[in-house]
Enzyme design. Sequence first.
Site, short mmCIF file in Angstrom:
data_model
loop_
_atom_site.label_atom_id
_atom_site.label_comp_id
_atom_site.label_asym_id
_atom_site.label_seq_id
_atom_site.Cartn_x
_atom_site.Cartn_y
_atom_site.Cartn_z
N ASN A 43 0.88 -1.15 -0.15
CA ASN A 43 0.34 -0.03 0.11
C ASN A 43 0.88 1.24 -0.12
OD1 ASN A 43 0.64 -1.08 2.58
ND2 ASN A 43 -1.11 0.27 3.47
N GLU A 45 0.32 5.05 0.61
CA GLU A 45 -0.70 6.30 1.14
C GLU A 45 -0.50 7.51 0.55
OE1 GLU A 45 -1.05 5.45 5.29
OE2 GLU A 45 -2.46 3.72 4.85
N ASN A 46 -1.28 8.54 0.80
CA ASN A 46 -0.95 9.99 0.48
C ASN A 46 -1.56 10.79 1.64
OD1 ASN A 46 -1.90 12.26 -1.35
ND2 ASN A 46 -0.49 11.22 -2.54
N ALA A 47 -1.14 11.91 1.69
CA ALA A 47 -1.35 13.09 2.41
C ALA A 47 -3.01 13.49 2.13
CB ALA A 47 -0.74 14.25 2.53
N TYR A 49 -5.85 11.77 1.56
CA TYR A 49 -6.08 10.23 1.80
C TYR A 49 -6.50 9.31 1.07
CZ TYR A 49 -5.25 11.53 7.01
OH TYR A 49 -4.81 11.84 8.14
N CYS A 54 -4.02 0.82 -2.78
CA CYS A 54 -3.88 -0.65 -1.97
C CYS A 54 -2.76 -1.44 -2.27
CB CYS A 54 -5.20 -1.44 -2.02
SG CYS A 54 -6.66 -0.82 -1.02
N GLU A 56 -2.95 -4.58 -3.10
CA GLU A 56 -3.27 -5.35 -4.13
C GLU A 56 -3.33 -4.66 -5.63
OE1 GLU A 56 -4.96 -4.94 -1.55
OE2 GLU A 56 -5.82 -6.65 -0.72
N CYS A 88 -10.00 -5.53 0.39
CA CYS A 88 -11.19 -4.68 0.44
C CYS A 88 -12.03 -4.79 -1.04
CB CYS A 88 -10.66 -3.04 0.43
SG CYS A 88 -10.32 -2.44 -1.30
N CYS A 91 -10.75 -3.94 -4.23
CA CYS A 91 -9.57 -4.84 -4.65
C CYS A 91 -10.18 -6.16 -4.84
CB CYS A 91 -8.45 -4.93 -3.64
SG CYS A 91 -7.55 -3.32 -3.46
N1 THU Z 1 -5.12 -1.92 2.36
C1 THU Z 1 -4.70 -2.42 1.55
O1 THU Z 1 -3.59 -2.26 1.22
N2 THU Z 1 -5.36 -3.62 1.27
C2 THU Z 1 -6.40 -4.23 1.71
O2 THU Z 1 -6.91 -5.59 1.58
C3 THU Z 1 -6.78 -3.68 2.92
C4 THU Z 1 -6.40 -2.16 3.39
C5 THU Z 1 -4.53 -0.83 3.07
C6 THU Z 1 -5.17 0.65 2.61
C7 THU Z 1 -4.70 1.59 3.41
O3 THU Z 1 -3.44 2.00 3.16
C8 THU Z 1 -4.41 0.91 4.90
O4 THU Z 1 -4.44 -0.60 4.38
C9 THU Z 1 -5.56 0.99 5.97
O5 THU Z 1 -6.67 0.76 5.26
#
Ligand code: THU
Length: 134
Positions: A43, A45-47, A49, A54, A56, A88, A91
Amino acid sequence: MPNEAQLMTAAIAAMGHAYAPYSKFPVGAAILDEAGTIHAGANVENAAYPVGNCAEASAIAAMVMAGGRRIAMVAVAGGDGDLLCTPCGACRQRIREFGDAATPVLVGGPDGFQRRFTLGELLPESFGPENLAD
Ligand code: THU
Protein backbone atom coordinates in the site's frame (compact mmCIF):
# COMPACT_ATOMS: atom_id res chain seq x y z
CA MET A 1 6.39 -22.97 -10.06
CA PRO A 2 6.21 -21.12 -6.72
CA ASN A 3 3.93 -22.68 -4.11
CA GLU A 4 1.46 -21.12 -1.66
CA ALA A 5 4.06 -20.75 1.09
CA GLN A 6 6.43 -18.93 -1.24
CA LEU A 7 3.65 -16.60 -2.37
CA MET A 8 2.74 -15.76 1.22
CA THR A 9 6.41 -15.16 2.01
CA ALA A 10 6.54 -12.70 -0.90
CA ALA A 11 3.45 -10.90 0.42
CA ILE A 12 5.00 -10.57 3.88
CA ALA A 13 8.22 -9.25 2.36
CA ALA A 14 6.20 -6.71 0.34
CA MET A 15 4.51 -5.58 3.56
CA GLY A 16 7.95 -4.36 4.60
CA HIS A 17 7.97 -1.92 1.67
CA ALA A 18 4.60 -0.32 2.45
CA TYR A 19 4.33 3.45 2.66
CA ALA A 20 1.64 3.77 5.30
CA PRO A 21 2.53 6.75 7.51
CA TYR A 22 -1.14 7.70 8.09
CA SER A 23 -2.87 4.43 8.86
CA LYS A 24 0.30 2.74 10.14
CA PHE A 25 -1.25 -0.39 8.66
CA PRO A 26 1.24 -1.89 6.20
CA VAL A 27 -0.15 -4.36 3.68
CA GLY A 28 1.71 -6.49 1.16
CA ALA A 29 0.30 -8.43 -1.77
CA ALA A 30 1.88 -11.02 -4.04
CA ILE A 31 0.36 -12.31 -7.25
CA LEU A 32 1.28 -15.51 -9.05
CA ASP A 33 0.62 -15.02 -12.76
CA GLU A 34 -0.12 -17.51 -15.51
CA ALA A 35 3.59 -17.91 -16.29
CA GLY A 36 4.50 -18.72 -12.68
CA THR A 37 6.02 -15.30 -12.01
CA ILE A 38 5.41 -13.50 -8.72
CA HIS A 39 4.54 -9.78 -8.72
CA ALA A 40 4.51 -7.91 -5.43
CA GLY A 41 3.04 -4.64 -4.24
CA ALA A 42 2.42 -2.70 -1.05
CA ASN A 43 0.00 0.00 0.00
CA VAL A 44 1.15 3.52 -0.89
CA GLU A 45 -0.71 6.19 1.07
CA ASN A 46 -1.01 9.89 0.39
CA ALA A 47 -1.52 13.03 2.47
CA ALA A 48 -4.71 13.43 0.46
CA TYR A 49 -6.06 10.22 1.99
CA PRO A 50 -8.36 8.90 -0.79
CA VAL A 51 -5.51 9.07 -3.29
CA GLY A 52 -3.67 6.20 -1.58
CA ASN A 53 -3.30 2.82 -3.27
CA CYS A 54 -3.95 -0.61 -1.81
CA ALA A 55 -1.28 -3.29 -1.92
CA GLU A 56 -3.35 -5.39 -4.31
CA ALA A 57 -3.63 -2.51 -6.79
CA SER A 58 0.15 -2.03 -6.68
CA ALA A 59 0.75 -5.75 -7.28
CA ILE A 60 -1.71 -5.81 -10.18
CA ALA A 61 0.01 -2.81 -11.76
CA ALA A 62 3.37 -4.59 -11.42
CA MET A 63 1.92 -7.72 -13.04
CA VAL A 64 0.44 -5.85 -15.97
CA MET A 65 3.64 -3.89 -16.54
CA ALA A 66 5.60 -7.16 -16.60
CA GLY A 67 3.24 -8.64 -19.20
CA GLY A 68 1.18 -10.86 -16.90
CA ARG A 69 -2.52 -11.05 -17.72
CA ARG A 70 -3.99 -13.72 -15.44
CA ILE A 71 -3.97 -14.07 -11.67
CA ALA A 72 -3.45 -17.74 -10.78
CA MET A 73 -3.26 -17.05 -7.05
CA VAL A 74 -2.92 -14.04 -4.78
CA ALA A 75 -1.61 -13.64 -1.23
CA VAL A 76 -2.30 -10.65 1.01
CA ALA A 77 -0.45 -9.96 4.27
CA GLY A 78 -1.46 -7.25 6.71
CA GLY A 79 -2.48 -6.44 10.24
CA ASP A 80 -1.04 -7.90 13.39
CA GLY A 81 -2.53 -11.35 13.11
CA ASP A 82 -5.64 -10.55 15.13
CA LEU A 83 -8.25 -9.81 12.47
CA LEU A 84 -7.93 -11.17 8.95
CA CYS A 85 -6.66 -8.64 6.40
CA THR A 86 -8.97 -9.66 3.59
CA PRO A 87 -8.90 -7.58 0.38
CA CYS A 88 -11.18 -4.56 0.45
CA GLY A 89 -14.26 -4.54 -1.78
CA ALA A 90 -12.63 -2.52 -4.54
CA CYS A 91 -9.61 -4.82 -4.59
CA ARG A 92 -11.84 -7.89 -4.83
CA GLN A 93 -13.15 -6.37 -8.05
CA ARG A 94 -9.61 -5.51 -9.20
CA ILE A 95 -8.55 -9.13 -8.68
CA ARG A 96 -11.69 -10.27 -10.53
CA GLU A 97 -10.53 -8.50 -13.67
CA PHE A 98 -7.62 -10.93 -14.00
CA GLY A 99 -8.97 -13.93 -12.08
CA ASP A 100 -12.17 -15.93 -11.71
CA ALA A 101 -14.37 -17.46 -9.03
CA ALA A 102 -11.89 -20.28 -8.42
CA THR A 103 -8.85 -18.04 -7.96
CA PRO A 104 -7.29 -18.76 -4.54
CA VAL A 105 -6.89 -15.75 -2.24
CA LEU A 106 -4.52 -16.46 0.65
CA VAL A 107 -4.73 -14.18 3.67
CA GLY A 108 -2.05 -13.82 6.30
CA GLY A 109 -0.30 -11.56 8.76
CA PRO A 110 3.31 -10.87 9.62
CA ASP A 111 3.65 -14.35 11.09
CA GLY A 112 2.38 -16.15 8.00
CA PHE A 113 -0.65 -17.79 6.44
CA GLN A 114 -4.02 -17.59 8.21
CA ARG A 115 -6.82 -18.50 5.86
CA ARG A 116 -7.56 -19.44 2.28
CA PHE A 117 -10.55 -18.22 0.28
CA THR A 118 -11.59 -18.37 -3.33
CA LEU A 119 -12.39 -15.12 -5.09
CA GLY A 120 -15.90 -16.48 -5.60
CA GLU A 121 -16.36 -16.66 -1.83
CA LEU A 122 -15.17 -13.07 -1.38
CA LEU A 123 -17.01 -11.65 -4.39
CA PRO A 124 -19.98 -13.87 -5.28
CA GLU A 125 -22.01 -13.42 -8.45
CA SER A 126 -19.45 -10.94 -9.72
CA PHE A 127 -19.44 -8.78 -12.80
CA GLY A 128 -16.37 -9.26 -14.96
CA PRO A 129 -14.83 -8.96 -18.41
CA GLU A 130 -17.06 -11.77 -19.74
CA ASN A 131 -20.08 -9.53 -19.22
CA LEU A 132 -18.68 -7.13 -21.78
CA ALA A 133 -17.42 -9.74 -24.27
CA ASP A 134 -18.81 -9.59 -27.83
N1 THU B 1 -5.23 -1.83 2.54
C1 THU B 1 -4.64 -2.54 1.54
O1 THU B 1 -3.60 -2.14 1.00
N2 THU B 1 -5.24 -3.69 1.16
C2 THU B 1 -6.32 -4.23 1.75
O2 THU B 1 -6.76 -5.29 1.33
C3 THU B 1 -6.94 -3.57 2.91
C4 THU B 1 -6.47 -2.19 3.18
C5 THU B 1 -4.57 -0.59 2.97
C6 THU B 1 -5.22 0.69 2.53
C7 THU B 1 -4.68 1.66 3.57
O3 THU B 1 -3.40 2.12 3.13
C8 THU B 1 -4.48 0.81 4.80
O4 THU B 1 -4.50 -0.54 4.37
C9 THU B 1 -5.55 1.01 5.86
O5 THU B 1 -6.81 0.93 5.32
